[in-house]
Scaffold this motif. Structure first.
Motif, PDB file in Angstrom:
ATOM      1  N   ASP A 308       1.102  -0.719  -0.423  1.00 28.60           N
ATOM      2  CA  ASP A 308      -0.225   0.258   0.198  1.00 28.60           C
ATOM      3  C   ASP A 308       0.998   1.339   0.073  1.00 28.60           C
ATOM      4  N   GLU A 309       0.301   2.082  -1.014  1.00 26.53           N
ATOM      5  CA  GLU A 309       1.426   3.117  -1.477  1.00 26.53           C
ATOM      6  C   GLU A 309       1.247   4.214  -0.085  1.00 26.53           C
ATOM      7  N   SER A 310       0.431   4.377   0.391  1.00 25.17           N
ATOM      8  CA  SER A 310       0.130   5.233   1.953  1.00 25.17           C
ATOM      9  C   SER A 310       0.909   4.908   2.688  1.00 25.17           C
ATOM     10  N   ILE A 311       1.060   3.669   2.917  1.00 23.50           N
ATOM     11  CA  ILE A 311       1.305   3.245   3.683  1.00 23.50           C
ATOM     12  C   ILE A 311       3.349   3.573   4.266  1.00 23.50           C
ATOM     13  N   PHE A 312       3.731   2.058   2.951  1.00 26.37           N
ATOM     14  CA  PHE A 312       5.167   2.027   2.695  1.00 26.37           C
ATOM     15  C   PHE A 312       5.462   3.125   1.477  1.00 26.37           C
ATOM     16  N   ASP A 313       7.528   3.678   1.363  1.00 30.82           N
ATOM     17  CA  ASP A 313       7.572   3.957   0.618  1.00 30.82           C
ATOM     18  C   ASP A 313       7.739   3.257  -0.823  1.00 30.82           C
ATOM     19  N   ASP A 314       8.029   4.155  -2.068  1.00 27.94           N
ATOM     20  CA  ASP A 314       8.151   3.156  -2.950  1.00 27.94           C
ATOM     21  C   ASP A 314       7.944   1.478  -2.650  1.00 27.94           C
ATOM     22  N   PRO A 315       6.954   0.983  -2.339  1.00 28.33           N
ATOM     23  CA  PRO A 315       6.714  -0.511  -1.732  1.00 28.33           C
ATOM     24  C   PRO A 315       6.630  -1.827  -3.120  1.00 28.33           C
TER      25      PRO A 315
END
Length: 388
Positions: A308-315
């Motif tokens: 999830d992009e809202s949780i992890f940078d550059d996922p």
């Protein structure tokens, strides 16, 4: 049926690589009905994290579900007091203390033996020749089914995994799953007298000591095999592949900047070996404008939440120094994986360091592609390697 917006997938492409579709769903339709899977998928991390705990709505009790029909009513398909009673009963097998004082030594002995036989070969498929027997030997010890050959442990685990993901209703897959559960029952029958006569820390023994019904004992052993073989196997081979294809990340571990455990935790976020968990809707409920109706089938998409992009940078990037505290790799609610401590020990404390320490200049074989498969359960199909 819920009023969720529909999202269509190509099942073959989704099995090969689910992440592009999941990315679109997170962005455009975070709660969506996928007709090809016959379920409503919840794809954003926080929605999964919050709602997995609402067992009064998203129930694990699924008497008509594939796992219950094929493997019996194990503790994963129970909620509340019934679930916790069986979880307490098996705790002496999977507790951090038991893992450290009993199982780690068994893991080390089996891994050393496998590597001693493998080292002179100079080449192998890490999935088949290393990760599979290491995982299976560990599971033999933990379950108490020491009479089962490691290859049979792998076969019956895969057969049950395939059966539980058989949402297309393939009769051959179902028949094979039944054959696999019969094999497990036969091995339990053979081991049960010894487990009663000489109690130990194995799952078979502690459940009998706790007074669980034989049907519960059998169902929970099948559950342990279905989740305790494929996932560690795929993670061992998968983390090795990830480090061999990201030399800078391996260098961080070699230098002490990062640990094997960080590599495992990041891999489990990045390529989730357990990609989803099914739930049955027990009562009417609304989420993000979607109204769920009783008996709807819902998939909590852990593999999507972990990117999830809202949780992890550059996922989509593999980074062993990433903070993975918010990942969903072992679940998030009362069904948090009971085998988490054993998995971490086997993979991060034993299998990975011993693999890289004992096979000099380990590297991927040239000209051989590494392919991955699966969305409910995901891992490398083959990791061809050579060493000096």
């Amino acid at each position: 049926m819920s009023n969720a917006p529909h999202y269509d997938i190509d099942p073959g492409s989704f099995w090969t690589d689910p992440y592009p579709d999941l990315k679109v769903m997170r962005r455009d339709k975070p709660v969506a009905y996928v007709q090809q899977l016959g379920a409503t998928l919840i794809t954003r991390r926080d929605d999964i994290f919050v709602n997995e705990k609402k067992i009064d709505v998203f129930s694990s009790v699924q008497p008509d579900g594939l796992m219950s029909r094929l493997m019996g009513e194990n503790m994963m398909r129970k909620d509340g007091d019934a679930h916790m009673a069986e979880r307490r009963a098996i705790f002496p097998t999977v507790s951090p203390k038991t893992v450290a004082t009993v199982w780690k030594a068994a893991f080390e002995a089996a891994t050393d033996r496998i590597l001693e036989e493998l080292k002179p070969e100079g080449r192998c498929d890490l999935v088949e020749a290393f990760a599979m027997p290491v995982s299976a030997e560990a599971l033999k010890a933990i379950t108490g089914l020491t009479n089962m050959h490691f290859a049979e442990m792998n076969r019956v685990s895969q057969g049950m995994i395939d059966g539980c993901a058989n949402y297309g209703g393939d009769l051959a897959i179902e028949a094979n799953c039944h054959d696999c559960t019969r094999s497990i029952d036969d091995h339990i029958d053979e081991r049960m007298p010894e487990a009663v006569a000489n109690p130990d820390h194995s799952l078979l023994s502690v459940q009998l000591q706790a007074g669980l019904a034989e049907s519960q004992v059998r169902a929970n052993i099948k559950l342990a095999i279905s989740g305790g073989q494929n996932e560690p196997r795929d993670a061992i081979a998968g983390v090795a592949w990830a480090l061999l294809t990201h030399e800078e990340e391996l260098a961080r571990i070699r230098s002490g900047e990062a640990t094997w455990l960080q590599a495992f935790e990041e891999y489990a976020r990045w390529i989730s070996p357990i990609g989803m968990s099914p739930r049955r809707v027990a009562q009417r409920y609304e989420l993000d404008g979607v109204v769920f109706e009783p008996e709807d089938r819902v998939f909590l998409m852990f593999g999507s939440g972990n990117r999830d992009e809202s949780i992890f940078d550059d996922p989509d990037r593999f980074d062993v120094t990433r903070d993975t505290a918010k990942s969903l790799s072992f679940g998030a609610g009362p069904h948090f994986c009971a085998g988490a401590w054993a998995s971490r020990c086997l993979i991060a404390e034993v299998a990975l360091p011993k693999l890289f320490d004992n096979l000099p200049n380990l590297r991927l074989a040239e000209g051989r592609d590494v392919r991955f498969g699966g969305w409910a359960f995901r891992g490398p199909l083959c990791v061809p390697c050579v060493w000096d």
